[in-house]
Motif scaffolding. Sequence first.
Motif, PDB file in Angstrom:
ATOM      1  N   LYS A 131       0.826  -1.207   0.000  1.00 11.77           N
ATOM      2  CA  LYS A 131       0.000   0.000   0.000  1.00 11.77           C
ATOM      3  C   LYS A 131       0.864   1.262   0.000  1.00 11.77           C
ATOM      4  O   LYS A 131       0.330   2.370  -0.101  1.00 11.77           O
ATOM      5  N   GLU A 132       2.176   1.071   0.132  1.00 12.53           N
ATOM      6  CA  GLU A 132       3.091   2.219   0.047  1.00 12.53           C
ATOM      7  C   GLU A 132       3.426   2.453  -1.422  1.00 12.53           C
ATOM      8  O   GLU A 132       4.508   2.124  -1.905  1.00 12.53           O
ATOM      9  N   VAL A 133       2.465   3.026  -2.114  1.00 14.06           N
ATOM     10  CA  VAL A 133       2.534   3.127  -3.568  1.00 14.06           C
ATOM     11  C   VAL A 133       3.745   3.922  -4.038  1.00 14.06           C
ATOM     12  O   VAL A 133       4.502   3.480  -4.911  1.00 14.06           O
ATOM     13  N   ASP A 134       3.941   5.101  -3.472  1.00 11.74           N
ATOM     14  CA  ASP A 134       5.026   5.968  -3.924  1.00 11.74           C
ATOM     15  C   ASP A 134       6.395   5.324  -3.692  1.00 11.74           C
ATOM     16  O   ASP A 134       7.296   5.445  -4.527  1.00 11.74           O
ATOM     17  N   LYS A 135       6.544   4.657  -2.567  1.00  9.44           N
ATOM     18  CA  LYS A 135       7.830   4.031  -2.242  1.00  9.44           C
ATOM     19  C   LYS A 135       8.175   2.933  -3.250  1.00  9.44           C
ATOM     20  O   LYS A 135       9.269   2.896  -3.811  1.00  9.44           O
ATOM     21  N   VAL A 136       7.233   2.024  -3.481  1.00 11.19           N
ATOM     22  CA  VAL A 136       7.490   0.916  -4.400  1.00 11.19           C
ATOM     23  C   VAL A 136       7.652   1.424  -5.832  1.00 11.19           C
ATOM     24  O   VAL A 136       8.484   0.912  -6.591  1.00 11.19           O
ATOM     25  N   GLU A 137       6.878   2.442  -6.180  1.00 16.15           N
ATOM     26  CA  GLU A 137       7.005   3.030  -7.515  1.00 16.15           C
ATOM     27  C   GLU A 137       8.416   3.574  -7.730  1.00 16.15           C
ATOM     28  O   GLU A 137       9.019   3.389  -8.796  1.00 16.15           O
ATOM     29  N   SER A 138       8.959   4.218  -6.708  1.00 15.71           N
ATOM     30  CA  SER A 138      10.312   4.763  -6.796  1.00 15.71           C
ATOM     31  C   SER A 138      11.348   3.651  -6.917  1.00 15.71           C
ATOM     32  O   SER A 138      12.286   3.740  -7.733  1.00 15.71           O
ATOM     33  N   ILE A 139      11.183   2.583  -6.148  1.00 19.02           N
ATOM     34  CA  ILE A 139      12.127   1.461  -6.202  1.00 19.02           C
ATOM     35  C   ILE A 139      12.112   0.802  -7.570  1.00 19.02           C
ATOM     36  O   ILE A 139      13.158   0.382  -8.088  1.00 19.02           O
ATOM     37  N   SER A 140      10.932   0.710  -8.166  1.00 17.70           N
ATOM     38  CA  SER A 140      10.824   0.061  -9.481  1.00 17.70           C
ATOM     39  C   SER A 140      11.615   0.802 -10.561  1.00 17.70           C
ATOM     40  O   SER A 140      11.953   0.221 -11.591  1.00 17.70           O
ATOM     41  N   ARG A 141      11.888   2.075 -10.308  1.00 17.10           N
ATOM     42  CA  ARG A 141      12.642   2.874 -11.278  1.00 17.10           C
ATOM     43  C   ARG A 141      14.141   2.835 -11.022  1.00 17.10           C
ATOM     44  O   ARG A 141      14.917   3.423 -11.770  1.00 17.10           O
ATOM     45  N   GLU A 142      14.537   2.162  -9.944  1.00 20.67           N
ATOM     46  CA  GLU A 142      15.954   2.159  -9.569  1.00 20.67           C
ATOM     47  C   GLU A 142      16.571   0.758  -9.660  1.00 20.67           C
ATOM     48  O   GLU A 142      17.548   0.467  -8.983  1.00 20.67           O
ATOM     49  N   VAL A 143      16.001  -0.097 -10.494  1.00 16.28           N
ATOM     50  CA  VAL A 143      16.482  -1.485 -10.574  1.00 16.28           C
ATOM     51  C   VAL A 143      17.869  -1.589 -11.185  1.00 16.28           C
ATOM     52  O   VAL A 143      18.498  -2.652 -11.106  1.00 16.28           O
ATOM     53  N   SER A 144      18.347  -0.513 -11.774  1.00 13.96           N
ATOM     54  CA  SER A 144      19.701  -0.552 -12.330  1.00 13.96           C
ATOM     55  C   SER A 144      20.731  -0.839 -11.234  1.00 13.96           C
ATOM     56  O   SER A 144      21.806  -1.375 -11.511  1.00 13.96           O
ATOM     57  N   GLN A 145      20.383  -0.502  -9.985  1.00 17.42           N
ATOM     58  CA  GLN A 145      21.282  -0.793  -8.873  1.00 17.42           C
ATOM     59  C   GLN A 145      21.457  -2.298  -8.697  1.00 17.42           C
ATOM     60  O   GLN A 145      22.545  -2.783  -8.379  1.00 17.42           O
ATOM     61  N   GLY A 150      25.299  -7.234 -10.367  1.00 15.26           N
ATOM     62  CA  GLY A 150      25.539  -8.517 -11.019  1.00 15.26           C
ATOM     63  C   GLY A 150      24.309  -9.397 -11.168  1.00 15.26           C
ATOM     64  O   GLY A 150      24.401 -10.523 -11.660  1.00 15.26           O
ATOM     65  N   VAL A 151      23.134  -8.881 -10.783  1.00 14.62           N
ATOM     66  CA  VAL A 151      21.895  -9.652 -10.891  1.00 14.62           C
ATOM     67  C   VAL A 151      21.264  -9.381 -12.260  1.00 14.62           C
ATOM     68  O   VAL A 151      21.054  -8.234 -12.633  1.00 14.62           O
ATOM     69  N   GLU A 152      20.977 -10.460 -12.975  1.00 11.65           N
ATOM     70  CA  GLU A 152      20.314 -10.323 -14.280  1.00 11.65           C
ATOM     71  C   GLU A 152      18.806 -10.173 -14.025  1.00 11.65           C
ATOM     72  O   GLU A 152      18.037 -11.132 -14.072  1.00 11.65           O
ATOM     73  N   PHE A 153      18.396  -8.924 -13.735  1.00 11.31           N
ATOM     74  CA  PHE A 153      17.040  -8.651 -13.281  1.00 11.31           C
ATOM     75  C   PHE A 153      16.245  -7.931 -14.361  1.00 11.31           C
ATOM     76  O   PHE A 153      16.719  -6.979 -14.975  1.00 11.31           O
ATOM     77  N   TYR A 154      15.009  -8.410 -14.585  1.00 18.07           N
ATOM     78  CA  TYR A 154      14.105  -7.805 -15.568  1.00 18.07           C
ATOM     79  C   TYR A 154      12.868  -7.287 -14.834  1.00 18.07           C
ATOM     80  O   TYR A 154      12.147  -8.061 -14.198  1.00 18.07           O
ATOM     81  N   SER A 155      12.644  -5.995 -14.921  1.00 12.86           N
ATOM     82  CA  SER A 155      11.542  -5.367 -14.188  1.00 12.86           C
ATOM     83  C   SER A 155      10.310  -5.201 -15.077  1.00 12.86           C
ATOM     84  O   SER A 155      10.415  -4.801 -16.240  1.00 12.86           O
ATOM     85  N   ASN A 156       9.147  -5.494 -14.512  1.00 15.77           N
ATOM     86  CA  ASN A 156       7.879  -5.255 -15.187  1.00 15.77           C
ATOM     87  C   ASN A 156       7.288  -3.919 -14.734  1.00 15.77           C
ATOM     88  O   ASN A 156       7.554  -3.473 -13.615  1.00 15.77           O
ATOM     89  N   PRO A 157       6.484  -3.274 -15.570  1.00 17.04           N
ATOM     90  CA  PRO A 157       5.838  -2.030 -15.137  1.00 17.04           C
ATOM     91  C   PRO A 157       4.928  -2.288 -13.943  1.00 17.04           C
ATOM     92  O   PRO A 157       4.245  -3.324 -13.884  1.00 17.04           O
ATOM     93  N   PRO A 158       4.876  -1.375 -12.980  1.00 21.77           N
ATOM     94  CA  PRO A 158       3.985  -1.564 -11.821  1.00 21.77           C
ATOM     95  C   PRO A 158       2.518  -1.573 -12.254  1.00 21.77           C
ATOM     96  O   PRO A 158       2.142  -0.950 -13.253  1.00 21.77           O
ATOM     97  N   GLU A 159       1.705  -2.272 -11.477  1.00 21.86           N
ATOM     98  CA  GLU A 159       0.259  -2.265 -11.674  1.00 21.86           C
ATOM     99  C   GLU A 159      -0.376  -1.595 -10.462  1.00 21.86           C
ATOM    100  O   GLU A 159       0.037  -1.824  -9.324  1.00 21.86           O
ATOM    101  N   TYR A 160      -1.397  -0.770 -10.730  1.00 23.25           N
ATOM    102  CA  TYR A 160      -2.012   0.023  -9.670  1.00 23.25           C
ATOM    103  C   TYR A 160      -3.475  -0.382  -9.484  1.00 23.25           C
ATOM    104  O   TYR A 160      -4.224  -0.521 -10.458  1.00 23.25           O
TER     105      TYR A 160
END
Length: 243
Positions: A131-145, A150-160
């Motif tokens: 329910k912490e929408v803004d926090k998770v939304e911000s994290i989803s944009r920082e997956v380059s970290q 070294g993690v081969e990570f693929y992010s999906n767009p958030p769903e609201y």
Amino acid sequence: MKYLANTIVAALAIIIAAYLFSNAFQNRNRSADTISVTGLGKQDFISDLIVWSGSFTKKNPVLRDAYASLDQDREVIRKYLTSKGIKAEEIVFSAVSINKEFQYQYDSNGNMRQQTFSGFALTQNVTIESKEVDKVESISREVSQLINSGVEFYSNPPEYYYTKLAELKIKMIAEATKDAHARAKSIAENAGSSLGDLKKSDMGVFQIIAQNSSEEYSWGGSFNTSAKKKTANITVKLAYQVD
């Protein structure tokens, strides 16, 4: 005397038939004297629940080693998310998907000559529901970290989503009904009539689209999950008797 009695009976029969016909005709016209209107209920709202998911993959010729590497990445992801303030219970990892990969060799005619096993590709999904929408939304944009670690990570767009949708829908139905009643009353008064009883009511399709967008409505109902700010619409069709 007998002739007179027959005449009187015949006359009464004609009068009664005429009355019944007239009454039926009036009732038929009365049932046709209705007003059908459509009212609109509309509400802007902001989503209060976010669901964000991603996947990560490890490849290795040895299955056991692939699992070990995937376990390491999973812990890196878990620690990264919790360090960003995500609660542990909000992080859900799926079962591991295993695929065998091969390398193929072809001849000059394009026919496959040989396939060689190249290793196992293990993939796992992670989903965060919060329910912490803004926090998770911000994290989803920082997956380059994560990728840089070294993690081969693929992010999906958030769903609201909106957890109070049922209450909102009830409120909008009331608003649409009120709007339809006002329209019907105005039409009746302008026509020199008065609004009678409600004869029929039908609810239209419930639609949720992004705010200030050109998103099209659907006959089956739209349910936008890609926008945080949304607009909900619902229609109600009412039919009133006109007196």
